[in-house]
Scaffold this active site. Sequence first.
Site, PDB file in Angstrom:
ATOM      1  N   CYS A  69       0.830  -1.217   0.000  1.00  0.00           N
ATOM      2  CA  CYS A  69       0.000   0.000   0.000  1.00  0.00           C
ATOM      3  C   CYS A  69       0.858   1.258   0.000  1.00  0.00           C
ATOM      4  O   CYS A  69       0.379   2.338  -0.351  1.00  0.00           O
ATOM      5  CB  CYS A  69      -0.931  -0.001   1.215  1.00  0.00           C
ATOM      6  SG  CYS A  69      -1.869  -1.531   1.344  1.00  0.00           S
ATOM      7  N   ARG A 160       3.037  -3.408  -8.544  1.00  0.00           N
ATOM      8  CA  ARG A 160       2.642  -4.476  -7.641  1.00  0.00           C
ATOM      9  C   ARG A 160       3.624  -4.668  -6.495  1.00  0.00           C
ATOM     10  O   ARG A 160       3.251  -5.038  -5.403  1.00  0.00           O
ATOM     11  CB  ARG A 160       2.493  -5.792  -8.409  1.00  0.00           C
ATOM     12  CG  ARG A 160       2.007  -6.890  -7.502  1.00  0.00           C
ATOM     13  CD  ARG A 160       1.769  -8.205  -8.151  1.00  0.00           C
ATOM     14  NE  ARG A 160       1.193  -9.137  -7.193  1.00  0.00           N
ATOM     15  CZ  ARG A 160       1.035 -10.410  -7.399  1.00  0.00           C
ATOM     16  NH1 ARG A 160       1.379 -10.933  -8.548  1.00  0.00           N
ATOM     17  NH2 ARG A 160       0.519 -11.185  -6.475  1.00  0.00           N
TER      18      ARG A 160
HETATM   19  P1  FAD Z   1       0.038  -9.973  -1.666  1.00  0.00           P
HETATM   20  O1  FAD Z   1       0.190  -9.054  -0.524  1.00  0.00           O
HETATM   21  O2  FAD Z   1       0.042  -9.379  -3.032  1.00  0.00           O
HETATM   22  O3  FAD Z   1       1.152 -11.071  -1.579  1.00  0.00           O
HETATM   23  C1  FAD Z   1       1.222 -12.103  -2.504  1.00  0.00           C
HETATM   24  C2  FAD Z   1       2.668 -12.570  -2.587  1.00  0.00           C
HETATM   25  O4  FAD Z   1       2.652 -13.886  -3.114  1.00  0.00           O
HETATM   26  C3  FAD Z   1       3.508 -11.744  -3.534  1.00  0.00           C
HETATM   27  O5  FAD Z   1       4.678 -11.290  -2.903  1.00  0.00           O
HETATM   28  C4  FAD Z   1       3.844 -12.694  -4.665  1.00  0.00           C
HETATM   29  O6  FAD Z   1       5.138 -12.493  -5.176  1.00  0.00           O
HETATM   30  C5  FAD Z   1       3.744 -14.047  -3.987  1.00  0.00           C
HETATM   31  N1  FAD Z   1       3.439 -15.152  -4.902  1.00  0.00           N
HETATM   32  C6  FAD Z   1       2.426 -15.219  -5.795  1.00  0.00           C
HETATM   33  N2  FAD Z   1       2.459 -16.419  -6.425  1.00  0.00           N
HETATM   34  C7  FAD Z   1       3.497 -17.105  -5.912  1.00  0.00           C
HETATM   35  C8  FAD Z   1       4.040 -18.388  -6.175  1.00  0.00           C
HETATM   36  N3  FAD Z   1       3.492 -19.210  -7.060  1.00  0.00           N
HETATM   37  N4  FAD Z   1       5.123 -18.760  -5.493  1.00  0.00           N
HETATM   38  C9  FAD Z   1       5.695 -17.949  -4.565  1.00  0.00           C
HETATM   39  N5  FAD Z   1       5.222 -16.713  -4.293  1.00  0.00           N
HETATM   40  C10 FAD Z   1       4.123 -16.303  -4.947  1.00  0.00           C
HETATM   41  N6  FAD Z   1      -5.135  -2.297   0.020  1.00  0.00           N
HETATM   42  C11 FAD Z   1      -5.704  -1.509   0.955  1.00  0.00           C
HETATM   43  O7  FAD Z   1      -6.534  -1.991   1.720  1.00  0.00           O
HETATM   44  N7  FAD Z   1      -5.374  -0.193   1.052  1.00  0.00           N
HETATM   45  C12 FAD Z   1      -4.472   0.390   0.227  1.00  0.00           C
HETATM   46  O8  FAD Z   1      -4.177   1.586   0.365  1.00  0.00           O
HETATM   47  C13 FAD Z   1      -3.876  -0.402  -0.761  1.00  0.00           C
HETATM   48  N8  FAD Z   1      -2.976   0.127  -1.628  1.00  0.00           N
HETATM   49  C14 FAD Z   1      -2.377  -0.686  -2.543  1.00  0.00           C
HETATM   50  C15 FAD Z   1      -1.454  -0.127  -3.418  1.00  0.00           C
HETATM   51  C16 FAD Z   1      -0.832  -0.922  -4.367  1.00  0.00           C
HETATM   52  C17 FAD Z   1       0.145  -0.324  -5.311  1.00  0.00           C
HETATM   53  C18 FAD Z   1      -1.122  -2.307  -4.423  1.00  0.00           C
HETATM   54  C19 FAD Z   1      -0.446  -3.180  -5.436  1.00  0.00           C
HETATM   55  C20 FAD Z   1      -2.055  -2.865  -3.576  1.00  0.00           C
HETATM   56  C21 FAD Z   1      -2.693  -2.061  -2.634  1.00  0.00           C
HETATM   57  N9  FAD Z   1      -3.642  -2.576  -1.766  1.00  0.00           N
HETATM   58  C22 FAD Z   1      -4.233  -1.780  -0.829  1.00  0.00           C
HETATM   59  C23 FAD Z   1      -4.056  -3.982  -1.868  1.00  0.00           C
HETATM   60  C24 FAD Z   1      -3.331  -4.851  -0.855  1.00  0.00           C
HETATM   61  O9  FAD Z   1      -1.958  -4.628  -0.937  1.00  0.00           O
HETATM   62  C25 FAD Z   1      -3.661  -6.307  -1.145  1.00  0.00           C
HETATM   63  O10 FAD Z   1      -5.039  -6.480  -1.032  1.00  0.00           O
HETATM   64  C26 FAD Z   1      -2.981  -7.260  -0.188  1.00  0.00           C
HETATM   65  O11 FAD Z   1      -1.594  -7.093  -0.212  1.00  0.00           O
HETATM   66  C27 FAD Z   1      -3.320  -8.704  -0.560  1.00  0.00           C
HETATM   67  O12 FAD Z   1      -2.604  -9.589   0.223  1.00  0.00           O
HETATM   68  P2  FAD Z   1      -2.233 -11.046  -0.318  1.00  0.00           P
HETATM   69  O13 FAD Z   1      -1.482 -11.709   0.767  1.00  0.00           O
HETATM   70  O14 FAD Z   1      -3.445 -11.689  -0.850  1.00  0.00           O
HETATM   71  O15 FAD Z   1      -1.320 -10.786  -1.563  1.00  0.00           O
END
Ligand code: FAD
Length: 584
Positions: A69, A160
């Site tokens: 974020c 991302r």
């Molecule tokens: P992520 O945090 O994206 O983590 C997933 C991880 O899994 C990544 O590091 C990826 O490399 C890894 N991965 C994927 N596939 C594999 C694989 N096959 N093998 C090994 N590793 C893998 N949300 C808010 O609520 N407020 C905000 O202000 C906000 N701002 C944001 C700004 C940006 C630029 C972005 C990109 C997102 C933002 N978000 C925000 C959204 C928030 O970051 C996501 O909803 C949250 O991080 C999701 O968490 P997650 O664990 O599902 O995925």
Amino acid sequence: MPPDFDSTSMSYRPEPEPTHSPNPGPARRILMVGGVAGGASCAARLRRLDESVEIVIFDRGPYVAFANCGLPYYVGDIIADERKLLVASPEMFRERFNIQVHTNTDVTGIDRPARAISVRDLSTGQSRTERYDALVLSPGAAPIRPPLPGVDLPGVFAVRNIPDSRRIRSWIADRHARTAVIVGGGFIGLEMVENLIHRGLSVTVLEKQPQVMPPLDPEVAAPLMKHLVAKGVQLHLGDGLARIDEVADGRLVVVAESGASFPADLVILAIGVRPENDLAKAAGLQIGSRNGIVVDSQMRTSDTEIWAVGDVVEVPDVLTGQDTVLPLAGPANRQGRVAAESIAGRATNFRGIQATAVVGVLGLTVASTGASEKGLRRAGVTNFEKVYLHPGHHAAYYPNAHPIHLKLLFSVPDGRILGAQAIGMEGVDKRIDVIATAIQFRGTVHDLAEAELCYAPQFGAAKDPVNLAGMLAENVLDGDMPQADWLELDHTAALLVDVREPAEFADGHIPNAINLPLSQMRDRYAELPKNREIWTYCLVGQRGYFATRFLAQHGYRSRNLSGGYTTYQAFRTAVRPTAALRLD
Ligand code: FAD
């Protein structure tokens, strides 16, 4: 750590004994795919619950637990030190939590019968398998790159992770970038607008919808669109991306479906994300209609030994009951915690999402929770009402009160709160958070009217905007304030009566309205026809409401236009965004 508060018994309950107590046998192996929001919080919570298990995180990126974020603000140089984005390091996970972290390690497959995953070390290219007793998928969502010519050209970016942001920063610095086109006017697109403007770039937003912030109702987004234009952002709405061309010196030209073209030194693609469901799909896990992994309320997938959390899952919307994907950090973190509890043997349930979100754009805050009007209509819901209000964020007599434009949606006749959207310079997040909390407790507009909120002149008003919203909605439910629907304005046979003072009327009014100020109403109401419905309005809705009450008690069929001329102007901008934005 402190004990948890148990809301059902209203007493503190002690931490239960770990379900899997330390034993001399092989440790239970819990593997996490993805080590950021969902994966990292799941791993850390699980360790707090169970010291006996082995926990291993795999992430294909070079970091874990980084602040996605914060990325736009790193691009914008508001966060200047990249290290500030690293919430935790692999060393910290190892030392503090005894959790192993393998970065630069891609998980390439799941062998469910063998309970093993295949992983590839991206630095050596070597593959191996890792066995698990429980597996947690938190791979997030990937930015959508539409299959259009030019989207892979140098200078076209998505945001991302930290390397993406670093590349954008270098590109801006190395090329002395002056202009940017952002494709997509949603949350991330607008955060990038703010940050690129902060870097001194001139920014154009290309958005396929006729509004920015597509989750909002268009009239709520209208002040934001005006604000962006006033800050020098070029908005090109209602037009999709067709292609990106490379011209002289590696400069780019973004071409829209209409043929309009926009030169740019860099292009940011921010048109949404898609759940990274490939691993789950290949492993035969159940995938839902929104392309997210299907999970139960404990975040367990269709395989009882595999959990999934975060942007990759589908979860029910608490209001509509429909499964949905919601790429936000709060749900991902909470789901990670729920999954950890489930793995540790606790029956904690994730109660669903309601899409509470906020974004700050060049001094304006936009926030929403629950359903939008267009979402309700899409879902076929018709038994709802809405009120608009524009109160100051604190007492009007205290210096620097700024209006909050607030829309509240509620069901009829029970008054259950369905959603709220607000925009303004101050105090917006606080009001939406209060309403979001009320929604989570299945609150009604009566709860908002009654809510006891903190007040002193510099913070709010004795009748806080949240109270006012509830009171207005109560007036509608009780029949005290019959409302006219703005959407019927163009077709109504009603007489429009502007009850503001003549100078305000002369400054601008709704076409075909007559002016009968509230201050003269008691003397002149007999001039109004009794055989025609009367729609009253003022600047923000209050005098219009008083007039409606007065006229109703004198035998008139009268309705108020909620939110008054301020809401009218928002609708005008929303319906004809380009023309209205140019006019102003
Ligand atoms: P992520 O945090 O994206 O983590 C997933 C991880 O899994 C990544 O590091 C990826 O490399 C890894 N991965 C994927 N596939 C594999 C694989 N096959 N093998 C090994 N590793 C893998 N949300 C808010 O609520 N407020 C905000 O202000 C906000 N701002 C944001 C700004 C940006 C630029 C972005 C990109 C997102 C933002 N978000 C925000 C959204 C928030 O970051 C996501 O909803 C949250 O991080 C999701 O968490 P997650 O664990 O599902 O995925």
